[in-house]
Design an enzyme around this catalytic site. Structure first.
Site, PDB file in Angstrom:
ATOM      1  CG  HIS A  23      -2.038  -0.977   1.146  1.00  0.00           C
ATOM      2  ND1 HIS A  23      -1.843  -2.335   1.173  1.00  0.00           N
ATOM      3  CD2 HIS A  23      -3.380  -0.785   1.046  1.00  0.00           C
ATOM      4  CE1 HIS A  23      -3.007  -2.945   1.097  1.00  0.00           C
ATOM      5  NE2 HIS A  23      -3.951  -2.037   1.011  1.00  0.00           N
TER       6      HIS A  23
ATOM      7  CG  HIS B 137       2.662  -3.590   6.207  1.00  0.00           C
ATOM      8  ND1 HIS B 137       3.362  -4.464   5.406  1.00  0.00           N
ATOM      9  CD2 HIS B 137       1.428  -3.474   5.651  1.00  0.00           C
ATOM     10  CE1 HIS B 137       2.598  -4.848   4.401  1.00  0.00           C
ATOM     11  NE2 HIS B 137       1.414  -4.279   4.534  1.00  0.00           N
TER      12      HIS B 137
END
Length: 271
Positions: A193, A235
């Site tokens: 992303h 993440h």
């Protein structure tokens, strides 16, 4: 002399240690000695046989173990610095994972954070680019959209390849979603992303005429989408930062291989 001999014999008879039940205390039996000596010989032969049966690789490993232990006990400065930064990254990422699950401190905002993350998925962007490309009637618009489509496809392939090489897992044990599997964004490093929104924001800033408030909102959107992945526990911080770097490098790559209008028209006609 004859009188002293009977005295010594009487003294030996009266000595308790000379009795039969106490002889084993003074003198070990011959059978025990033989069994012990034979057991030692057998154990020595077994040890020699096992030493012969061991592979040379195992001998080398056993000889190298002390050196490996010394290397682990005395790591280099680079190793200490890397491990320290890695520990700080993991600790800070877990602290910032406030929406990792429903029981987290910001668990109620998890749906909103996930919705923000969807704006950075590759599948919606590819689908939207294809729809705009079909409806576009200008050559300049088709050129920009074709190169944007190329940039999105390159982003998915590059990030998927890097993630397969690194195979780093996130700070929390969270299963990827359906869109993550479609874009092959299943591992943590680098953040897909973050790379995608960095590439898109830089692409739009360079090829679209936008007012200053819209340019600021575009940059803020990219930052929010990137760090939203840390908030939901998918993440680490370094994954997002590295994703921003890779996204910028992908934009530079697309600029180098930019397709001209004629090339785009040829590809559109084939499609």
């Amino acid at each position: 002399m004859p009188a002293s001999q009977p005295r010594s014999r009487a003294r030996d008879r009266n000595n308790v240690l000379n009795r039969a039940e106490f002889l084993s205390l003074n003198q070990p039996l011959k059978g025990n000695q033989e069994s012990r000596s034979s057991g030692r010989k057998q154990s020595g032969q077994a040890g020699a046989a096992s030493a012969q049966n061991t592979n040379p690789k195992e001998r080398r490993q056993s000889q190298q173990l002390p050196e490996e232990d010394c290397m682990q006990l005395n790591p280099s400065f680079k190793g200490i610095a890397f491990n320290s930064l890695l520990a700080i990254d993991i600790c800070m990422s877990k602290r910032l994972g406030v929406c990792a699950n429903r029981a987290s401190s910001w668990g109620g905002a998890r749906s909103m954070i996930n919705l923000l993350g969807i704006t950075g998925h590759g599948i919606p962007w590819i689908a939207g680019t294809l729809i705009c490309l079909v409806k576009s009637s200008t050559l300049a618009g088709q050129e920009v959209l074709m190169n944007l489509l190329l940039a999105l496809l390159l982003d998915i392939m590059i990030v998927a390849g890097l993630q397969k090489l690194a195979k780093r897992k996130g700070p929390y044990d969270i299963n990827p979603g359906l869109l993550d599997y479609l874009t092959m964004d299943t591992y943590a490093f680098p953040a897909g992303h973050a790379s995608r929104v960095a590439m898109l924001s830089k692409f739009f800033l360079n090829h679209l005429v936008l007012a200053i408030p819209l340019r600021i909102l575009l940059v803020l959107w990219a930052l929010c989408v990137g760090f939203s992945r840390v908030m939901i526990g998918r993440h680490h911080i370094t994954d997002v930062l590295s994703g921003f770097v890779f996204g910028y490098l992908q934009f530079r790559l697309v600029e180098l291989i930019w397709m001209s209008s004629n090339t785009c028209q040829m590809l559109i006609s084939i499609w």
